[in-house]
Design a protein around this motif. Structure first.
Motif, PDB file in Angstrom:
ATOM      1  N   ARG A  10     -71.936 -60.364   4.168  1.00  0.00           N
ATOM      2  CA  ARG A  10     -71.542 -62.329   4.244  1.00  0.00           C
ATOM      3  C   ARG A  10     -71.867 -63.147   3.059  1.00  0.00           C
ATOM      4  O   ARG A  10     -71.633 -64.269   2.685  1.00  0.00           O
ATOM      5  CB  ARG A  10     -73.156 -62.869   5.412  1.00  0.00           C
ATOM      6  CG  ARG A  10     -73.064 -62.950   6.468  1.00  0.00           C
ATOM      7  CD  ARG A  10     -74.127 -63.262   6.794  1.00  0.00           C
ATOM      8  NE  ARG A  10     -75.457 -63.282   6.727  1.00  0.00           N
ATOM      9  CZ  ARG A  10     -76.220 -62.943   7.306  1.00  0.00           C
ATOM     10  NH1 ARG A  10     -76.756 -64.377   8.477  1.00  0.00           N
ATOM     11  NH2 ARG A  10     -77.828 -62.508   6.814  1.00  0.00           N
ATOM     12  N   ASP A  11     -72.438 -62.843   1.942  1.00  0.00           N
ATOM     13  CA  ASP A  11     -72.188 -63.304   0.930  1.00  0.00           C
ATOM     14  C   ASP A  11     -71.585 -62.943  -0.177  1.00  0.00           C
ATOM     15  O   ASP A  11     -70.488 -64.506  -0.736  1.00  0.00           O
ATOM     16  CB  ASP A  11     -73.402 -62.566  -0.274  1.00  0.00           C
ATOM     17  CG  ASP A  11     -75.320 -62.322   0.382  1.00  0.00           C
ATOM     18  OD1 ASP A  11     -75.155 -63.832   0.781  1.00  0.00           O
ATOM     19  OD2 ASP A  11     -75.653 -61.683  -0.498  1.00  0.00           O
ATOM     20  N   VAL A  12     -69.904 -62.572   0.160  1.00  0.00           N
ATOM     21  CA  VAL A  12     -69.118 -62.409  -0.085  1.00  0.00           C
ATOM     22  C   VAL A  12     -68.002 -63.709   0.162  1.00  0.00           C
ATOM     23  O   VAL A  12     -67.584 -63.352  -0.152  1.00  0.00           O
ATOM     24  CB  VAL A  12     -68.663 -60.897   0.212  1.00  0.00           C
ATOM     25  CG1 VAL A  12     -67.110 -60.809  -0.946  1.00  0.00           C
ATOM     26  CG2 VAL A  12     -69.460 -59.714  -1.501  1.00  0.00           C
ATOM     27  N   MET A  13     -68.185 -63.068   2.191  1.00  0.00           N
ATOM     28  CA  MET A  13     -67.598 -63.341   2.664  1.00  0.00           C
ATOM     29  C   MET A  13     -67.128 -65.279   2.313  1.00  0.00           C
ATOM     30  O   MET A  13     -66.372 -65.777   2.313  1.00  0.00           O
ATOM     31  CB  MET A  13     -67.646 -62.895   4.404  1.00  0.00           C
ATOM     32  CG  MET A  13     -67.642 -61.946   4.514  1.00  0.00           C
ATOM     33  SD  MET A  13     -67.812 -61.316   6.719  1.00  0.00           S
ATOM     34  CE  MET A  13     -67.083 -60.067   7.040  1.00  0.00           C
ATOM     35  N   GLN A  14     -68.725 -65.642   2.305  1.00  0.00           N
ATOM     36  CA  GLN A  14     -68.803 -67.352   2.590  1.00  0.00           C
ATOM     37  C   GLN A  14     -68.457 -68.100   3.571  1.00  0.00           C
ATOM     38  O   GLN A  14     -69.523 -68.618   3.686  1.00  0.00           O
ATOM     39  CB  GLN A  14     -68.359 -68.193   1.468  1.00  0.00           C
ATOM     40  CG  GLN A  14     -68.980 -67.532  -0.095  1.00  0.00           C
ATOM     41  CD  GLN A  14     -69.934 -67.922  -0.823  1.00  0.00           C
ATOM     42  OE1 GLN A  14     -70.295 -68.792  -0.707  1.00  0.00           O
ATOM     43  NE2 GLN A  14     -70.784 -66.911  -1.033  1.00  0.00           N
TER      44      GLN A  14
END
Length: 237
Positions: free
Chosen positions: A155-159
């Protein structure tokens, strides 16, 4: 003023035992004229029966001696298993516990390293649909706790995306779904995981941004994940 604490049944006349001002109870049990008749006295348990009141259970006489013999036999079995004598048995046990704890730390470290490597692989598999990033993947062998950590990282990477992970561990199915907070109005992790888990004979739920579920039919895991990918696209449309 005496109290019957243990729901015992008494005759019309019953002995009352009083110890100074500390205790006053009814007693219908066996008594001795002198404590010497008891011989050996071995407490085997103690518990609470009321606020501020403790109860002990003990064996006496020949039964107490039998209890000691039983304990000695168990100790002898332990010493045989550990290949040591009575003088060294405690030291041997402590040593084994230390070794076990060190091994547990190594296992946890190895699991974290495995999870980190798996997360790096998953980052390469992220796809995109109508401007929304998503990932649906099977991660057998990854424990639910590590699956949740993987979801947080994704989730942090996808945003701006949705991640669905499924795994079979010891014959049981586990699912974890994560949704970035800006998408929860369109895609609810709690609702999505219910539909996915249902396909594998399971159920679950959670928050709109993170949810977890289990399943009873591991052979249907791939089908459930495929349904999850289809539902993501339908919700995004």
């Amino acid at each position: 003023g005496a109290m019957a604490l243990f729901n015992e049944k008494y005759e019309d006349q019953v002995r009352r035992v009083q110890i100074a001002d500390l205790s006053r109870e009814l007693c219908g049990g066996t008594h001795v004229a002198n404590t010497a008749e008891i011989r050996v006295f071995r407490i085997i348990s103690e518990s609470s029966v009321a606020t501020g009141v403790r109860r002990i259970e003990a064996v006496t006489g020949n039964q107490a001696l039998d209890y000691y013999q039983h304990e000695r036999k168990k100790l002898a079995e332990i010493m045989e298993i550990l290949k040591t004598d009575e003088q060294q048995v405690l030291a041997r046990l402590r040593s084994m516990l230390e070794e076990y704890n060190e091994l547990q730390k190594e296992v946890v470290k190895a699991s974290k390293n495995q999870a980190a490597a798996k997360i790096n692989q998953l980052l390469q598999q992220i796809q995109e649909y109508k401007g929304i990033k998503y990932l649906v993947a099977r991660v057998d062998g990854l424990a639910p706790e590590l699956m949740r950590k993987a979801i947080d990282r994704l989730r942090d990477v996808m945003q701006n995306g949705v991640a669905v992970l499924g795994a079979v561990n010891e014959g049981k199915v586990a699912f974890v779904v994560g949704v970035t907070k800006n998408l929860t109005a369109k895609v609810s992790a709690g609702k999505l995981i219910k539909e996915i888990a249902k396909e594998a004979g399971g159920s679950g739920g959670g928050r709109a941004d993170m949810a977890q579920a289990g399943g009873k039919e591991p052979e249907k895991l791939d089908h459930a994940l495929a349904v999850g990918e289809r539902l993501i696209k339908e919700l995004v449309d």
